[in-house]
Design an enzyme around this catalytic site. Sequence first.
Site, PDB file in Angstrom:
ATOM      1  N   GLY A   1       0.823  -1.196   0.000  1.00  0.00           N
ATOM      2  CA  GLY A   1       0.000   0.000   0.000  1.00  0.00           C
ATOM      3  C   GLY A   1       0.860   1.249   0.000  1.00  0.00           C
ATOM      4  O   GLY A   1       2.072   1.198   0.223  1.00  0.00           O
ATOM      5  N   GLY A   2       0.226   2.385  -0.261  1.00  0.00           N
ATOM      6  CA  GLY A   2       0.942   3.653  -0.213  1.00  0.00           C
ATOM      7  C   GLY A   2       1.374   4.165  -1.575  1.00  0.00           C
ATOM      8  O   GLY A   2       0.941   3.653  -2.613  1.00  0.00           O
ATOM      9  N   GLN A   3       2.245   5.164  -1.560  1.00  0.00           N
ATOM     10  CA  GLN A   3       2.648   5.856  -2.784  1.00  0.00           C
ATOM     11  C   GLN A   3       4.151   5.688  -3.011  1.00  0.00           C
ATOM     12  O   GLN A   3       4.672   4.590  -2.864  1.00  0.00           O
ATOM     13  CB  GLN A   3       2.181   7.317  -2.690  1.00  0.00           C
ATOM     14  CG  GLN A   3       0.653   7.387  -2.498  1.00  0.00           C
ATOM     15  CD  GLN A   3       0.094   8.791  -2.504  1.00  0.00           C
ATOM     16  OE1 GLN A   3       0.440   9.609  -3.366  1.00  0.00           O
ATOM     17  NE2 GLN A   3      -0.773   9.090  -1.569  1.00  0.00           N
TER      18      GLN A   3
ATOM     19  N   THR B   1       8.113   5.924  -2.276  1.00  0.00           N
ATOM     20  CA  THR B   1       9.029   5.933  -1.142  1.00  0.00           C
ATOM     21  C   THR B   1      10.455   5.802  -1.676  1.00  0.00           C
ATOM     22  O   THR B   1      10.689   5.132  -2.679  1.00  0.00           O
ATOM     23  CB  THR B   1       8.738   4.766  -0.176  1.00  0.00           C
ATOM     24  OG1 THR B   1       7.418   4.934   0.364  1.00  0.00           O
ATOM     25  CG2 THR B   1       9.722   4.731   0.979  1.00  0.00           C
TER      26      THR B   1
ATOM     27  N   HIS C   1      14.274   4.424  -0.749  1.00  0.00           N
ATOM     28  CA  HIS C   1      15.093   3.576   0.101  1.00  0.00           C
ATOM     29  C   HIS C   1      16.550   3.796  -0.267  1.00  0.00           C
ATOM     30  O   HIS C   1      16.881   3.975  -1.451  1.00  0.00           O
ATOM     31  CB  HIS C   1      14.760   2.090  -0.098  1.00  0.00           C
ATOM     32  CG  HIS C   1      13.415   1.702   0.430  1.00  0.00           C
ATOM     33  ND1 HIS C   1      13.078   1.805   1.762  1.00  0.00           N
ATOM     34  CD2 HIS C   1      12.324   1.194  -0.193  1.00  0.00           C
ATOM     35  CE1 HIS C   1      11.843   1.377   1.933  1.00  0.00           C
ATOM     36  NE2 HIS C   1      11.361   1.013   0.768  1.00  0.00           N
TER      37      HIS C   1
ATOM     38  N   ALA D   1       8.575   6.005   7.397  1.00  0.00           N
ATOM     39  CA  ALA D   1       7.530   5.657   6.433  1.00  0.00           C
ATOM     40  C   ALA D   1       6.975   4.270   6.744  1.00  0.00           C
ATOM     41  O   ALA D   1       7.667   3.423   7.320  1.00  0.00           O
ATOM     42  CB  ALA D   1       8.080   5.690   5.014  1.00  0.00           C
TER      43      ALA D   1
ATOM     44  N   GLY E   1       4.575   1.107   4.848  1.00  0.00           N
ATOM     45  CA  GLY E   1       3.859   0.540   3.703  1.00  0.00           C
ATOM     46  C   GLY E   1       3.704  -0.948   3.937  1.00  0.00           C
ATOM     47  O   GLY E   1       4.702  -1.635   4.186  1.00  0.00           O
TER      48      GLY E   1
ATOM     49  N   GLY F   1       6.738  -3.195   5.459  1.00  0.00           N
ATOM     50  CA  GLY F   1       6.870  -2.749   6.838  1.00  0.00           C
ATOM     51  C   GLY F   1       7.169  -1.276   6.973  1.00  0.00           C
ATOM     52  O   GLY F   1       6.399  -0.431   6.526  1.00  0.00           O
TER      53      GLY F   1
ATOM     54  N   CYS G   1       5.399   9.864  -0.492  1.00  0.00           N
ATOM     55  CA  CYS G   1       4.059   9.500  -0.006  1.00  0.00           C
ATOM     56  C   CYS G   1       2.994  10.471  -0.483  1.00  0.00           C
ATOM     57  O   CYS G   1       1.944  10.617   0.143  1.00  0.00           O
ATOM     58  CB  CYS G   1       4.045   9.386   1.510  1.00  0.00           C
ATOM     59  SG  CYS G   1       5.186   8.122   2.113  1.00  0.00           S
TER      60      CYS G   1
END
Length: 226
Positions: free
Chosen positions: A80-82, A84, A86, A160, A162, A173, A191
Site C-alpha cells: 500500500g501507499g505511494q 518511497t 530507500h 515511512a 507501507g 513494513g 508519499c
Amino acid sequence: MIPPGSTDPVTNLEWAVSEGLTPYPAALEAMQARVAAIRAGEAPECVWLLEHPPSYTAGTSAKPEELVERRFPAYAAGRGGQWTYHGPGQRTAYVMLDLARPHGRVPARDIRAYVHALEEWMIRALDRFNIRGERREGRVGIWVARRAPGGGLREDKIGAIGVRVTRWVSWHGIALNLEPDLSHFSGIVPCGIREHGVTSLHDLGVLASMEELDSALMAAWAEVFQ
C-alpha cells in the site's frame, strides 16, 4: 535470501539482519518466499532489518507524475501507499507476521490496529533517542515538529510505513531514517505529500549508529507486539 537470525524463545520470532545493501527485487523475492513458508507453518515469523541501494518504490496508490526525476531505479512494490525512497543510512524493517492470531496490542485479523502498532513501534524507538515522533491525521508515517530556519515550526517525515497482507500474513513494513542522503528524496513526492520535508536522526543532531537504532527497535518491539 533472508539471512539466518536469532529467534526469541518465547515468541518464536526471528530477527534477521542483512549486512551491506540488499537489492530491492531480491528483497521482494525473499519476502514472498518467507510469507509462503509462514503460511504453511514451515518457518517462524520474522522481522528483517536491512538497507537497500538507492531506489524508488511505488505502492499501489503511486501516481506516475510524482516520480519527479528518475535518479535511481524505480520498482513496483505491491504494498500500500505511494512513492518511497530507500537507500543507505535508512533502516528498513520488513515485518512478516501471522495476523490471523493476536500480537500484543494487535488483535487477530485487524489490519488497522497492525498499522497503528507499527507507528507506535517507531514512536517508542525514537523516544529512546529523545526524539518525539508523532502521527498526523490524514498523513501516513511518523513526523517530527522542529524549528524552521526562518522561525516558526515545520514538520518533517522521519519514518515511512507501507504494508501488504497476503492471506493474513503481513509483509513489507517500515523505513526509519538514520542518516540517508536526504537530497535523494527530491526525485519523488514522498508519499504524495508536497508541503512537508524529510528528516533523519543525524539531521536532528542525534548521531546514533545503525546498531544502536536496531537495539532501540528491538526493545520497543517488545512493548508493542508482545
